[in-house]
Design an enzyme around this catalytic site. Structure first.
Site, short mmCIF file in Angstrom:
data_model
loop_
_atom_site.label_atom_id
_atom_site.label_comp_id
_atom_site.label_asym_id
_atom_site.label_seq_id
_atom_site.Cartn_x
_atom_site.Cartn_y
_atom_site.Cartn_z
N GLU A 36 8.98 -4.49 10.63
CA GLU A 36 9.39 -3.16 10.13
C GLU A 36 9.79 -2.25 11.29
O GLU A 36 9.07 -2.15 12.30
CB GLU A 36 8.24 -2.52 9.32
CG GLU A 36 8.61 -1.12 8.84
CD GLU A 36 7.68 -0.54 7.78
OE1 GLU A 36 6.74 -1.24 7.35
OE2 GLU A 36 7.92 0.61 7.37
N ASP B 195 -1.04 -6.03 -0.43
CA ASP B 195 -1.41 -5.41 0.85
C ASP B 195 -2.91 -5.18 0.91
O ASP B 195 -3.51 -4.67 -0.05
CB ASP B 195 -0.72 -4.04 0.96
CG ASP B 195 0.38 -4.03 1.98
OD1 ASP B 195 0.40 -4.90 2.87
OD2 ASP B 195 1.26 -3.15 1.87
N ASP C 138 0.84 -1.20 0.00
CA ASP C 138 0.00 0.00 0.00
C ASP C 138 0.88 1.26 0.00
O ASP C 138 0.37 2.38 -0.09
CB ASP C 138 -1.01 0.00 1.16
CG ASP C 138 -0.35 -0.06 2.52
OD1 ASP C 138 0.88 -0.20 2.59
OD2 ASP C 138 -1.10 0.03 3.53
N SER C 139 2.20 1.05 0.06
CA SER C 139 3.13 2.17 -0.14
C SER C 139 2.92 2.80 -1.51
O SER C 139 3.37 3.91 -1.77
CB SER C 139 4.59 1.70 0.00
OG SER C 139 4.83 0.57 -0.81
N GLU D 192 -1.65 -5.67 8.47
CA GLU D 192 -0.84 -5.09 9.55
C GLU D 192 -1.44 -5.42 10.91
O GLU D 192 -2.67 -5.41 11.07
CB GLU D 192 -0.73 -3.57 9.37
CG GLU D 192 0.08 -3.19 8.13
CD GLU D 192 0.32 -1.69 7.99
OE1 GLU D 192 0.01 -0.91 8.92
OE2 GLU D 192 0.83 -1.28 6.93
O1 KIV Z 1 3.53 -1.14 1.67
C1 KIV Z 1 4.68 -1.58 1.64
O2 KIV Z 1 5.47 -1.32 0.73
C2 KIV Z 1 5.09 -2.44 2.76
C3 KIV Z 1 6.54 -2.77 2.87
C4 KIV Z 1 7.28 -1.61 3.39
C5 KIV Z 1 6.77 -3.98 3.68
O3 KIV Z 1 4.29 -2.81 3.55
#
Ligand code: KIV
Length: 301
Positions: free
Chosen positions: A197, A98, A59-60, A130
């Site tokens: 993380e 995600d 979700d980044s 998460e």
């Molecule tokens: O959303 C993302 O890119 C992540 C990674 C940082 C593990 O959750």
């Protein structure tokens, strides 16, 4: 499909399909696991062909691809758009997606429906959620529905407002105890892997030694079973200072700037396109056209 030849045997191993079972085998063999994010077809192909074992549509992408302030705004539909594109580029890697904020916090029916969409519509093989202990029951339900789940504990970006910023977690004894409880709860729930993380190296090492599940670190030191980085951090395409744990392996921003400025300069100075970069009429058509134009000019005189 071409892969940089690194030697026949290794080449074949890199192209073997990665599964949740093969990740566990890697942990047992102490063979480091690699994971990168990808959000589009082209990047997914390059990452997959390089032999990276896990590709995460994180979700980044809210920040890296869509320019949002944080990960909270991105929706299931926006995520799915990217998961589908990545799916088309991935052959061997395990594909994780995600679950974005709000897609699993409301109730378990809603979470199950959303998780199912990532598998059925997006082609994801694992969904990532998460949270630790407090998500264990939900995670069990999702796994019961035949959907493998990845856990994610420590600095969980979807909790940014509760944490009061992006802060390293597990720096005091109660924090360490909570992290250990979270990791053990996820391990018992049967997750495919646990992303650790933003936690001290010593704590990540303790968790990694304690659980049978592969741990994948990001800002969690070298003792994790594997490492994940955000693709845009890896290649310097973030427009922000890098976190302590980021190592830049390339300068995509520099490369793109150079290419774009070159194109602009060439067009402005009439250097692009050249005659060699232009299409031409076949000779007989050109001769015919020249005759038509000559006749027209004669009639106009
Ligand atoms: O959303 C993302 O890119 C992540 C990674 C940082 C593990 O959750």
């Amino acid at each position: 499909m071409s892969v940089t030849p690194i030697g026949g045997r290794l080449h074949d191993e890199l192209r073997r399909k990665v599964t949740t079972a093969s990740l566990r085998e890697q942990k047992l063999r102490h063979e480091p696991i690699t994971c990168l994010t990808a959000y589009d077809y082209a990047t997914a192909r390059l990452v997959d062909e390089a032999g990276i074992e896990m590709i995460l549509v994180g979700d980044s992408l809210a920040q890296t691809m869509l320019g949002y302030e944080n990960t909270l705004s991105v929706t299931v539909d926006e995520m799915l758009h990217h998961v589908k594109a990545v799916r088309r580029g991935v052959k061997s890697a395990l594909l994780l997606a995600d679950m974005p904020y709000g897609s699993y916090q409301i109730d378990s029916e809603d979470a199950l429906r959303n998780a199912t969409r990532f598998v059925k519509e997006g082609g994801a093989e694992v969904v990532k959620i998460e949270g630790g202990e407090k998500r264990a029951d939900l995670i069990r339900r999702i796994i019961d529905a035949e959907i493998p789940v990845a856990g994610h504990i420590g600095l969980t970006p979807q909790s940014v407002n509760v944490m009061g910023g992006y802060k390293v977690q597990g720096k005091n004894l109660s924090g360490i105890e909570q992290l250990m409880r979270d990791a053990l709860a996820l391990d018992r729930a049967g997750v495919a892997c646990i992303v650790l993380e933003g936690i001290p190296r010593e704590v990540a090492a303790m968790i990694t030694a304690e659980v049978g599940t592969p741990t994948i670190g990001i800002g969690a030191g070298p003792e994790c079973d594997g490492q994940v980085l955000v693709f845009h951090d890896l290649v310097n395409l973030t427009f922000a200072p890098a976190a302590k744990f980021v190592r830049r392996y390339g300068d995509a921003a520099g490369l793109i700037r150079h290419a774009v400025q070159g194109f602009r300069a060439d067009v402005k100075s009439l250097q692009y396109p050249s005659d060699e970069e232009s299409y031409h009429l076949p000779t007989e058509t050109k001769t015919g056209l020249d005759m038509v134009l000559a006749r027209k000019r004669a009639m106009q005189r």
